[in-house]
Enzyme design. Structure first.
Site, PDB file in Angstrom:
ATOM      1  N   ASP A  23       1.168  -1.136  -0.012  1.00 17.34           N
ATOM      2  CA  ASP A  23      -0.134  -0.168  -0.009  1.00 17.34           C
ATOM      3  C   ASP A  23       1.113   1.234   0.113  1.00 17.34           C
ATOM      4  OD1 ASP A  23      -2.857   0.982   2.283  1.00 17.34           O
ATOM      5  OD2 ASP A  23      -2.268   1.482   0.120  1.00 17.34           O
TER       6      ASP A  23
ATOM      7  N   ASN B  15     -10.305  -3.452  -7.043  1.00 18.22           N
ATOM      8  CA  ASN B  15      -9.479  -2.542  -7.776  1.00 18.22           C
ATOM      9  C   ASN B  15     -10.169  -2.058  -9.055  1.00 18.22           C
ATOM     10  OD1 ASN B  15      -6.263  -3.648  -6.637  1.00 18.22           O
ATOM     11  ND2 ASN B  15      -7.679  -2.031  -5.836  1.00 18.22           N
TER      12      ASN B  15
END
Ligand SMILES: Cc1cc(N2CCCCCC2)n2ncc(-c3ccc(F)cc3)c2n1
Length: 255
Positions: A32, A80
């Site tokens: 991340d 995503n």
């Protein structure tokens, strides 16, 4: 159970001492902070993803050199697809770029590529790059580099339940014989056996969420959260996370 490594932590500014005899066999990473890394430098988000891919290469070799047996990297989640189209298109070509430049290094380091996820939903070029890399590294018997690509844990568990139900319906399995091993074998991590469960799960960039990643498999994993953003993650950061893991007293539910 949780640990938070921050950039001011001395352990992250010097190479931490780790016991080579107690390296976690399976390390999983939620990579991340790529967008925030780019934003802090007034760059487009895709610049963060590009730098993040360079970090994947460096951390792969570092983990292999340390003796990690399986490195699982959360590259693209089933959620995503909600991102802007141009970003998704860029992300879908990253596996192509990765293998165009890195397969020789993977083979040289005896690293075997595996991919888990709903890869049939990926663009044809992405699927080809993935399948070619799996084929090119199938004889490597060193570390397994396992990419989670179009992966989501709850979907994985539903798919596993469907497969088990089909076995029962076909008379191949009795309901009373369903146990934890049955579920282990029905999940996408089955090919990683005996290292299907991460010993250490790392999440970068300061977020302390699991985000639908390996929900069944992390039942007894040690979780380490670091505020280092993925593009800034280095072999030293990895060693700091492993040093923290080694400082834990893992009890697997016991006393
Ligand atoms: C979608 C995506 C995004 C992606 N980022 C770079 C790393 C940070 C996270 C987001 C962006 N990386 N990095 C490597 C891959 C990859 C995936 C499968 C594979 F077989 C080979 C390489 C990758 N895939």
């Amino acid at each position: 159970m949780f640990a938070f490594l921050n950039k001011n932590d001395p352990a992250e500014t010097t190479t931490p001492a780790i016991d080579p005899q107690r390296i976690p066999a399976h390390v999983a990473i939620i990579m991340d902070g790529n967008g925030r890394w780019a934003k802090a430098r007034h760059l487009p988000r895709i610049a963060g993803h590009k730098e993040g891919m360079n970090t994947v290469k460096k951390v792969t070799i570092a983990a292999s050199d340390l003796g990690v047996k399986v490195l699982t990297l959360y590259a693209f989640s089933t959620e995503n697809w909600k991102r802007p189209t141009d970003e998704v298109n860029y992300l879908m070509q990253l596996p192509v770029s990765f293998f165009d430049t890195f397969v020789p290094d993977l083979v040289k380091n005896n690293v075997q590529v595996q991919v888990m996820g709903y890869t049939d939903k990926l663009p044809a070029k992405t699927q080809k790059a993935v399948n070619d890399a799996i084929a090119d590294t199938k004889d490597c018997d060193g570390m397994i580099l396992n990419f989670a690509l179009n992966y989501g844990s709850r979907s994985e568990i539903v798919s596993g339940i469907q497969a088990i139900a089909a076995q029962v319906q076909a008379g191949e399995l009795a309901v009373t014989d369903i146990d934890e091993a049955t579920v282990d074998q029905a999940l996408m991590t089955a090919p990683l056996a005996p290292y299907h469960d991460p010993d250490l799960l790392i999440r970068t960039s300061g977020e302390e969420r699991i985000s639908n990643f390996l929900l069944w498999q992390i039942a007894y994993s040690e979780l380490v959260f670091t505020d280092v953003k993925w593009p800034d993650f280095t072999a030293t950061t990895l060693k700091a996370c492993i040093a923290d893991y080694q400082s834990r007293d893992r009890r697997f539910g016991g006393l």
